[in-house]
Design a protein around this motif. Structure first.
Motif, PDB file in Angstrom:
ATOM      1  N   GLU A  88       0.847  -1.446  -0.012  1.00 22.97           N
ATOM      2  CA  GLU A  88       0.171   0.002   0.083  1.00 22.97           C
ATOM      3  C   GLU A  88       0.769   1.467  -0.067  1.00 22.97           C
ATOM      4  OE1 GLU A  88      -2.987   0.390  -0.562  1.00 22.97           O
ATOM      5  OE2 GLU A  88      -3.724  -1.652  -0.703  1.00 22.97           O
ATOM      6  N   ILE A  89       2.006   1.128   0.725  1.00 26.31           N
ATOM      7  CA  ILE A  89       2.717   2.445   0.745  1.00 26.31           C
ATOM      8  C   ILE A  89       3.508   2.469  -0.516  1.00 26.31           C
ATOM      9  CG2 ILE A  89       4.815   3.393   2.161  1.00 26.31           C
ATOM     10  CD1 ILE A  89       3.595   2.274   4.759  1.00 26.31           C
ATOM     11  N   GLY A  90       3.802   1.621  -1.195  1.00 26.75           N
ATOM     12  CA  GLY A  90       4.641   1.594  -2.452  1.00 26.75           C
ATOM     13  C   GLY A  90       3.530   1.895  -3.740  1.00 26.75           C
ATOM     14  N   ALA A  91       2.571   1.790  -3.484  1.00 26.79           N
ATOM     15  CA  ALA A  91       1.547   1.605  -4.626  1.00 26.79           C
ATOM     16  C   ALA A  91       1.477   3.094  -5.370  1.00 26.79           C
ATOM     17  CB  ALA A  91       0.059   1.386  -4.143  1.00 26.79           C
ATOM     18  N   ASP A  92       1.656   4.281  -4.596  1.00 22.73           N
ATOM     19  CA  ASP A  92       1.679   5.543  -5.293  1.00 22.73           C
ATOM     20  C   ASP A  92       2.895   6.415  -5.235  1.00 22.73           C
ATOM     21  OD1 ASP A  92       0.579   7.709  -6.293  1.00 22.73           O
ATOM     22  OD2 ASP A  92      -0.841   8.202  -4.627  1.00 22.73           O
ATOM     23  N   ASP A  93       3.196   7.118  -6.282  1.00 24.00           N
ATOM     24  CA  ASP A  93       4.401   7.831  -6.228  1.00 24.00           C
ATOM     25  C   ASP A  93       4.440   8.904  -4.811  1.00 24.00           C
ATOM     26  OD1 ASP A  93       2.464   9.422  -7.382  1.00 24.00           O
ATOM     27  OD2 ASP A  93       3.849  10.313  -8.899  1.00 24.00           O
ATOM     28  N   ALA A  94       3.147   9.180  -4.425  1.00 22.73           N
ATOM     29  CA  ALA A  94       3.047  10.219  -3.370  1.00 22.73           C
ATOM     30  C   ALA A  94       3.168   9.171  -2.014  1.00 22.73           C
ATOM     31  CB  ALA A  94       1.981  10.887  -3.438  1.00 22.73           C
ATOM     32  N   ALA A  95       3.524  10.005  -0.867  1.00 24.35           N
ATOM     33  CA  ALA A  95       3.459   9.268   0.544  1.00 24.35           C
ATOM     34  C   ALA A  95       1.870   8.971   0.592  1.00 24.35           C
ATOM     35  CB  ALA A  95       4.032  10.017   1.529  1.00 24.35           C
ATOM     36  N   ILE A  96       1.747   8.043   1.654  1.00 29.74           N
ATOM     37  CA  ILE A  96       0.191   7.703   1.885  1.00 29.74           C
ATOM     38  C   ILE A  96       0.106   8.219   3.357  1.00 29.74           C
ATOM     39  CG2 ILE A  96       0.595   5.287   2.595  1.00 29.74           C
ATOM     40  CD1 ILE A  96      -1.963   4.632   1.426  1.00 29.74           C
ATOM     41  N   SER A  97      -1.128   8.820   3.753  1.00 25.44           N
ATOM     42  CA  SER A  97      -1.297   9.332   5.045  1.00 25.44           C
ATOM     43  C   SER A  97      -1.855   7.967   6.128  1.00 25.44           C
ATOM     44  CB  SER A  97      -2.428  10.445   5.072  1.00 25.44           C
ATOM     45  OG  SER A  97      -3.609   9.787   4.822  1.00 25.44           O
ATOM     46  N   GLN A  98      -1.575   8.173   7.087  1.00 24.12           N
ATOM     47  CA  GLN A  98      -2.005   7.252   8.414  1.00 24.12           C
ATOM     48  C   GLN A  98      -3.534   6.921   8.131  1.00 24.12           C
ATOM     49  OE1 GLN A  98       0.289   6.875  11.646  1.00 24.12           O
ATOM     50  NE2 GLN A  98      -1.042   5.459  12.704  1.00 24.12           N
ATOM     51  N   PRO A  99      -4.253   7.987   8.180  1.00 26.89           N
ATOM     52  CA  PRO A  99      -5.722   7.608   7.936  1.00 26.89           C
ATOM     53  C   PRO A  99      -6.087   6.854   6.697  1.00 26.89           C
ATOM     54  CG  PRO A  99      -5.452   9.886   8.444  1.00 26.89           C
ATOM     55  CD  PRO A  99      -4.258   9.140   8.216  1.00 26.89           C
ATOM     56  N   ASP A 100      -5.456   7.202   5.683  1.00 34.90           N
ATOM     57  CA  ASP A 100      -5.601   6.406   4.353  1.00 34.90           C
ATOM     58  C   ASP A 100      -5.126   4.902   4.467  1.00 34.90           C
ATOM     59  OD1 ASP A 100      -6.852   8.537   2.943  1.00 34.90           O
ATOM     60  OD2 ASP A 100      -5.256   9.096   1.734  1.00 34.90           O
ATOM     61  N   LEU A 101      -4.132   4.846   5.183  1.00 35.72           N
ATOM     62  CA  LEU A 101      -3.608   3.556   5.443  1.00 35.72           C
ATOM     63  C   LEU A 101      -4.538   2.532   6.182  1.00 35.72           C
ATOM     64  CD1 LEU A 101      -0.980   2.403   4.163  1.00 35.72           C
ATOM     65  CD2 LEU A 101       0.120   2.854   6.443  1.00 35.72           C
ATOM     66  N   GLU A 102      -5.166   3.354   7.091  1.00 39.12           N
ATOM     67  CA  GLU A 102      -5.977   2.500   8.239  1.00 39.12           C
ATOM     68  C   GLU A 102      -7.356   2.078   7.390  1.00 39.12           C
ATOM     69  OE1 GLU A 102      -6.813   5.005  11.552  1.00 39.12           O
ATOM     70  OE2 GLU A 102      -4.615   4.660  12.154  1.00 39.12           O
ATOM     71  N   LYS A 103      -7.945   3.033   6.350  1.00 42.15           N
ATOM     72  CA  LYS A 103      -8.826   2.823   5.533  1.00 42.15           C
ATOM     73  C   LYS A 103      -8.754   1.683   4.650  1.00 42.15           C
ATOM     74  CE  LYS A 103     -10.562   6.946   4.783  1.00 42.15           C
ATOM     75  NZ  LYS A 103     -10.288   8.416   3.817  1.00 42.15           N
ATOM     76  N   LYS A 104      -7.771   1.746   4.042  1.00 39.85           N
ATOM     77  CA  LYS A 104      -7.210   0.770   3.077  1.00 39.85           C
ATOM     78  C   LYS A 104      -7.055  -0.713   3.730  1.00 39.85           C
ATOM     79  CE  LYS A 104      -6.037   3.236  -1.139  1.00 39.85           C
ATOM     80  NZ  LYS A 104      -4.821   3.822  -1.750  1.00 39.85           N
ATOM     81  N   LEU A 105      -6.415  -0.521   4.993  1.00 38.92           N
ATOM     82  CA  LEU A 105      -5.969  -1.924   5.297  1.00 38.92           C
ATOM     83  C   LEU A 105      -6.792  -2.350   6.497  1.00 38.92           C
ATOM     84  CD1 LEU A 105      -2.023  -1.548   5.371  1.00 38.92           C
ATOM     85  CD2 LEU A 105      -3.627  -2.855   3.747  1.00 38.92           C
ATOM     86  N   GLY A 106      -7.737  -1.657   6.791  1.00 43.86           N
ATOM     87  CA  GLY A 106      -8.599  -1.515   8.028  1.00 43.86           C
ATOM     88  C   GLY A 106      -9.211  -2.997   8.427  1.00 43.86           C
ATOM     89  N   LYS A 107      -9.496  -3.775   7.308  1.00 50.34           N
ATOM     90  CA  LYS A 107     -10.324  -5.024   7.301  1.00 50.34           C
ATOM     91  C   LYS A 107      -9.394  -6.250   7.565  1.00 50.34           C
ATOM     92  CE  LYS A 107     -14.478  -4.204   4.805  1.00 50.34           C
ATOM     93  NZ  LYS A 107     -14.531  -3.071   3.619  1.00 50.34           N
ATOM     94  N   GLU A 108      -8.160  -5.824   6.974  1.00 53.24           N
ATOM     95  CA  GLU A 108      -6.950  -6.901   7.157  1.00 53.24           C
ATOM     96  C   GLU A 108      -6.297  -6.827   8.468  1.00 53.24           C
ATOM     97  OE1 GLU A 108      -4.699  -7.112   3.212  1.00 53.24           O
ATOM     98  OE2 GLU A 108      -6.278  -5.590   2.872  1.00 53.24           O
ATOM     99  N   ILE A 109      -5.911  -5.746   8.820  1.00 53.92           N
ATOM    100  CA  ILE A 109      -4.936  -5.498   9.840  1.00 53.92           C
ATOM    101  C   ILE A 109      -5.620  -4.436  10.890  1.00 53.92           C
ATOM    102  CG2 ILE A 109      -2.602  -4.560  10.528  1.00 53.92           C
ATOM    103  CD1 ILE A 109      -1.931  -4.905   7.645  1.00 53.92           C
ATOM    104  N   ASP A 110      -5.376  -4.880  12.122  1.00 52.10           N
ATOM    105  CA  ASP A 110      -6.078  -4.031  13.208  1.00 52.10           C
ATOM    106  C   ASP A 110      -5.035  -2.798  13.641  1.00 52.10           C
ATOM    107  OD1 ASP A 110      -4.693  -4.446  15.817  1.00 52.10           O
ATOM    108  OD2 ASP A 110      -4.977  -6.427  14.845  1.00 52.10           O
ATOM    109  N   ARG A 111      -5.396  -1.854  13.998  1.00 53.22           N
ATOM    110  CA  ARG A 111      -4.803  -0.569  14.249  1.00 53.22           C
ATOM    111  C   ARG A 111      -3.560  -0.683  15.081  1.00 53.22           C
ATOM    112  NH1 ARG A 111      -8.361   4.864  15.313  1.00 53.22           N
ATOM    113  NH2 ARG A 111      -6.357   6.067  15.317  1.00 53.22           N
ATOM    114  N   VAL A 112      -3.738  -1.529  16.179  1.00 52.05           N
ATOM    115  CA  VAL A 112      -2.428  -1.634  16.939  1.00 52.05           C
ATOM    116  C   VAL A 112      -1.503  -2.241  16.159  1.00 52.05           C
ATOM    117  CG1 VAL A 112      -1.508  -2.840  19.159  1.00 52.05           C
ATOM    118  CG2 VAL A 112      -3.873  -1.593  19.160  1.00 52.05           C
TER     119      VAL A 112
END
Ligand code: ZN
Ligand code: ZN
Length: 141
Positions: free
Chosen positions: A27-51
């Motif tokens: 997910e972090i490498g998917a875009d040429d821009a950096a990814i924000s923590q909220p976006d990362l949580e949105k994208k991975l929320g179902k697979e990985i819990d916050r902690v």
């Protein structure tokens, strides 16, 4: 592309290859821009819990796999480091650009200028963020 291959990055840093670790790097490498923590949580929320996500991000930052950039809203953004970064020794202190239209943070291929910090102050990291309108958003207007 090869430099950002999750399997390679984990191997190089002697980290066990787990699905969650790979997904974070993907997910972090998917875009040429950096990814924000909220976006990362949105994208991975179902697979990985916050902690767990938090723990993975901290470990990656510690290893020099990714770096954190705080944008003008105070939100953390993550980008993959160049491959010459290592544990506690980030080699790629470069200028970042925070776009006021798309809100993305970009890593720019520009070195942070050399500055002299007064005696007695111990620098741990230097952040240099330029604010404005990115090339993509300027092109659309
Ligand atoms: Zn933009
Ligand atoms: Zn960067």
């Amino acid at each position: 592309m090869l430099a950002n291959d999750p399997t390679e990055i984990l191997k190089r840093n002697q980290l066990k290859n787990t699905k969650q670790r790979v997904r974070v790097l993907e997910e972090i490498g998917a875009d040429d821009a950096a990814i924000s923590q909220p976006d990362l949580e949105k994208k991975l929320g179902k697979e990985i819990d916050r902690v767990t996500l938090y723990r993975i991000l901290n470990a990656y930052e510690d290893k020099g796999i990714l770096h954190r950039i705080i944008d003008h809203n105070g939100t953390a953004n993550y980008a993959i480091c160049s491959s010459n970064c290592s544990s506690h020794h980030h080699q790629d202190e470069h200028v970042h650009f925070n776009c006021s239209i798309c809100a993305k943070v970009y890593c720019l291929p520009v070195n942070v200028p050399q500055i002299t910090i007064p005696n007695g102050f111990k620098t741990e990291s230097i952040s240099f963020v330029a604010y404005g309108v990115c090339d993509k958003c300027s092109a659309e207007n």
